[in-house]
Scaffold this motif. Sequence first.
Motif, PDB file in Angstrom:
ATOM      1  N   CYS B  26     -18.084 -51.724   3.123  1.00 58.03           N
ATOM      2  CA  CYS B  26     -18.728 -50.827   4.083  1.00 58.03           C
ATOM      3  C   CYS B  26     -20.150 -51.319   4.366  1.00 58.03           C
ATOM      4  O   CYS B  26     -20.586 -51.335   5.519  1.00 58.03           O
ATOM      5  CB  CYS B  26     -18.729 -49.406   3.506  1.00 58.03           C
ATOM      6  SG  CYS B  26     -19.325 -48.180   4.664  1.00 58.03           S
ATOM      7  N   LEU B  29     -20.059 -54.361   6.673  1.00 58.19           N
ATOM      8  CA  LEU B  29     -19.693 -54.022   8.055  1.00 58.19           C
ATOM      9  C   LEU B  29     -20.866 -53.346   8.768  1.00 58.19           C
ATOM     10  O   LEU B  29     -21.168 -53.660   9.927  1.00 58.19           O
ATOM     11  CB  LEU B  29     -18.450 -53.124   8.068  1.00 58.19           C
ATOM     12  CG  LEU B  29     -17.875 -52.773   9.433  1.00 58.19           C
ATOM     13  CD1 LEU B  29     -17.541 -54.030  10.240  1.00 58.19           C
ATOM     14  CD2 LEU B  29     -16.618 -51.909   9.291  1.00 58.19           C
ATOM     15  N   LEU B  30     -21.540 -52.425   8.075  1.00 58.48           N
ATOM     16  CA  LEU B  30     -22.681 -51.760   8.704  1.00 58.48           C
ATOM     17  C   LEU B  30     -23.867 -52.720   8.851  1.00 58.48           C
ATOM     18  O   LEU B  30     -24.633 -52.610   9.812  1.00 58.48           O
ATOM     19  CB  LEU B  30     -23.078 -50.509   7.913  1.00 58.48           C
ATOM     20  CG  LEU B  30     -22.026 -49.395   7.876  1.00 58.48           C
ATOM     21  CD1 LEU B  30     -22.600 -48.137   7.236  1.00 58.48           C
ATOM     22  CD2 LEU B  30     -21.488 -49.061   9.256  1.00 58.48           C
ATOM     23  N   PHE B  32     -23.510 -55.887   9.480  1.00 57.70           N
ATOM     24  CA  PHE B  32     -23.121 -56.616  10.693  1.00 57.70           C
ATOM     25  C   PHE B  32     -23.596 -55.859  11.926  1.00 57.70           C
ATOM     26  O   PHE B  32     -24.238 -56.415  12.817  1.00 57.70           O
ATOM     27  CB  PHE B  32     -21.592 -56.786  10.750  1.00 57.70           C
ATOM     28  CG  PHE B  32     -21.075 -57.066  12.132  1.00 57.70           C
ATOM     29  CD1 PHE B  32     -21.080 -58.349  12.630  1.00 57.70           C
ATOM     30  CD2 PHE B  32     -20.619 -56.034  12.944  1.00 57.70           C
ATOM     31  CE1 PHE B  32     -20.641 -58.614  13.927  1.00 57.70           C
ATOM     32  CE2 PHE B  32     -20.183 -56.285  14.232  1.00 57.70           C
ATOM     33  CZ  PHE B  32     -20.194 -57.581  14.718  1.00 57.70           C
ATOM     34  N   GLU B  33     -23.242 -54.577  11.951  1.00 54.64           N
ATOM     35  CA  GLU B  33     -23.547 -53.745  13.118  1.00 54.64           C
ATOM     36  C   GLU B  33     -25.050 -53.676  13.362  1.00 54.64           C
ATOM     37  O   GLU B  33     -25.515 -53.802  14.494  1.00 54.64           O
ATOM     38  CB  GLU B  33     -22.987 -52.347  12.839  1.00 54.64           C
ATOM     39  CG  GLU B  33     -22.878 -51.464  14.036  1.00 54.64           C
ATOM     40  CD  GLU B  33     -22.111 -50.192  13.685  1.00 54.64           C
ATOM     41  OE1 GLU B  33     -20.884 -50.214  13.814  1.00 54.64           O
ATOM     42  OE2 GLU B  33     -22.725 -49.193  13.245  1.00 54.64           O
ATOM     43  N   PHE B  59     -20.016 -60.190   8.615  1.00 60.33           N
ATOM     44  CA  PHE B  59     -18.651 -59.780   8.968  1.00 60.33           C
ATOM     45  C   PHE B  59     -17.625 -60.615   8.198  1.00 60.33           C
ATOM     46  O   PHE B  59     -16.589 -60.098   7.775  1.00 60.33           O
ATOM     47  CB  PHE B  59     -18.406 -59.896  10.473  1.00 60.33           C
ATOM     48  CG  PHE B  59     -17.064 -59.334  10.864  1.00 60.33           C
ATOM     49  CD1 PHE B  59     -16.875 -57.967  10.956  1.00 60.33           C
ATOM     50  CD2 PHE B  59     -15.976 -60.166  11.093  1.00 60.33           C
ATOM     51  CE1 PHE B  59     -15.641 -57.432  11.278  1.00 60.33           C
ATOM     52  CE2 PHE B  59     -14.736 -59.644  11.421  1.00 60.33           C
ATOM     53  CZ  PHE B  59     -14.577 -58.273  11.519  1.00 60.33           C
ATOM     54  N   PHE B  62     -17.331 -59.108   4.923  1.00 60.79           N
ATOM     55  CA  PHE B  62     -16.531 -57.885   5.049  1.00 60.79           C
ATOM     56  C   PHE B  62     -15.041 -58.227   5.025  1.00 60.79           C
ATOM     57  O   PHE B  62     -14.249 -57.596   4.313  1.00 60.79           O
ATOM     58  CB  PHE B  62     -16.880 -57.154   6.351  1.00 60.79           C
ATOM     59  CG  PHE B  62     -15.838 -56.167   6.780  1.00 60.79           C
ATOM     60  CD1 PHE B  62     -15.709 -54.948   6.133  1.00 60.79           C
ATOM     61  CD2 PHE B  62     -14.960 -56.471   7.817  1.00 60.79           C
ATOM     62  CE1 PHE B  62     -14.724 -54.051   6.506  1.00 60.79           C
ATOM     63  CE2 PHE B  62     -13.978 -55.590   8.185  1.00 60.79           C
ATOM     64  CZ  PHE B  62     -13.852 -54.371   7.531  1.00 60.79           C
TER      65      PHE B  62
END
Lengths: 230, 230
Positions: B26, B29-30, B32-33, B59, B62
Amino acid sequence: MNAAGDRGPQAGPDEAVVDLLGVMACGELLAFERLAHDAALAPTIEDKAELARMAVAEFTHFTTLREHLVKIGADPAAAMAPFVEPLGDFHRRTAASNWLEGLVKAFVGDGLAADFYREISGYLDPATAGLVQEVLADSGHSAFAVEHVRAAIDADPRVAGPLALWGRRLMGEALTQAQRVAGEREALAALIVGGSGPDRPGIDLNEIGAMLGRLTAAHSERMAALGLEA
Amino acid sequence: MNAAGDRGPQAGPDEAVVDLLGVMACGELLAFERLAHDAALAPTIEDKAELARMAVAEFTHFTTLREHLVKIGADPAAAMAPFVEPLGDFHRRTAASNWLEGLVKAFVGDGLAADFYREISGYLDPATAGLVQEVLADSGHSAFAVEHVRAAIDADPRVAGPLALWGRRLMGEALTQAQRVAGEREALAALIVGGSGPDRPGIDLNEIGAMLGRLTAAHSERMAALGLEA
C-alpha cells in the motif's frame, strides 16, 4: 534542433521527425502524469493499481521515445518543449472529475493518439515507423476501461448521458490543441499531410479532411464500445 | 486474511507477514501516486521525467510485493485495506506545495520507510526478509534529491528554513500514522518488536524506544545530507 538550412552532409536529425518524436514523448509523459493522478479517483485499491499500471506503460513508451531522440542526435527536452503547453492545456481543460471520466479519457485519449500516430507512420522512414508502431502496441487499457464503464452504465444508466458529453468534449479539445500545434509547427504539419521538402507534395486539404474523417469514425466506434453515443 | 485461531496444519499465511507486506505494498502504491502527482511541480520536463522514473520504481516494488502476497495465499486488496486510510492521511497531511518540498518528501519519506522495514526484516523468515531487502534497494532517488535541494539552497539560502520545518513535519506525521497503525494492527505491532506468538517475547518498550532512536538519528543524517537542520 536543426533548421532546414542546416541540412547537408553534416545534417542533424530531420526536423519533422524530431517534432513527431517530441510530441509523442511529451504526450506519453503527460499521459503518465494524468493517469497516475486519476488513479486517486479509483474506488478500490485494486482499481488504483490497474490505472497505475497503465500509467507505467505510458512512461515506458516515453522512455523508448526519449532514447530514440538521443540516438538520432536530438535533445529530448528541446524536442518536447514546444508541446508542453498545448498538451498540458489539453489535460488541464479535460481534468477528470470522477473515476469514470478518467477511464473514458484514458481509453478515448489513448485510442485517438494511437490512430493519429498510425495515420502518419506511413510517411516515416522505416526506423521511425517501427518505433512508432512499437509504442502504439495496445498497453491493455482498452479491456479494463470498456469493462468498467459498461458495468457502471448497466448499474445506473443515468451515467451514460454525461459521459457521452464528456467524450465529445475530449474530442473537441484534442482537435483544438492539434490545430494549435499544426499552426505552430510547420514541419510537423507538413509531415502529417505528406509534405516534408521541395520534392514532396505540400499540404493537401483534402487529405487533412479525409484523415479527420477517419479519426472521427474511429472515435465513434470507441464510444460505442463503451456503450456511449459519440 | 487469517485470524490467529485458524492456524494449524492447514494454516494460511502468517497474519503479521501479510500485514507487513500489505502495508509495504500500500505504501509503495501511494508513494507512486504521490511522486507522480508531485512530478507536476517539476520546473523542467526533464525533472518531471526524473520524478516519474522514481514513481515507476515504486510501482515496480508494489508489483513485486503484490505478487508475493498472492504467492503466499493472501488477498492483496484485503492485505492492503487496513493501511489505505493511515497512509492516505499521511500523504494528504503532507501534500507538497512546491517542487523542493516534493523532493525532500521523496528522499526523507523513502529513507524513513526503508530504515523501518530494514529494522524489522531481522524478525522475518528468510523468504520474506529477502523480498523486503529487494524492495528496499536504493531506487536512485537519493542522489537526484540531494543534488537538487542543495543546489536550490546554494542559490537562495532562505529556502533552507522552511524546508527544515517541512522535514520535521514529515517525521512527525509519519510517527503519528505509525502509532495509529501499531494501535490498530496488533500482530504487526508485535512483529515489529519481536513478538509474534506465545513462544516469542511480547512488546518490549525499551526496544521500541531504541528503534525510534535509530530511526530519528538516520532521519537527522538525511536532513544533513540535504543541507538542512533536522
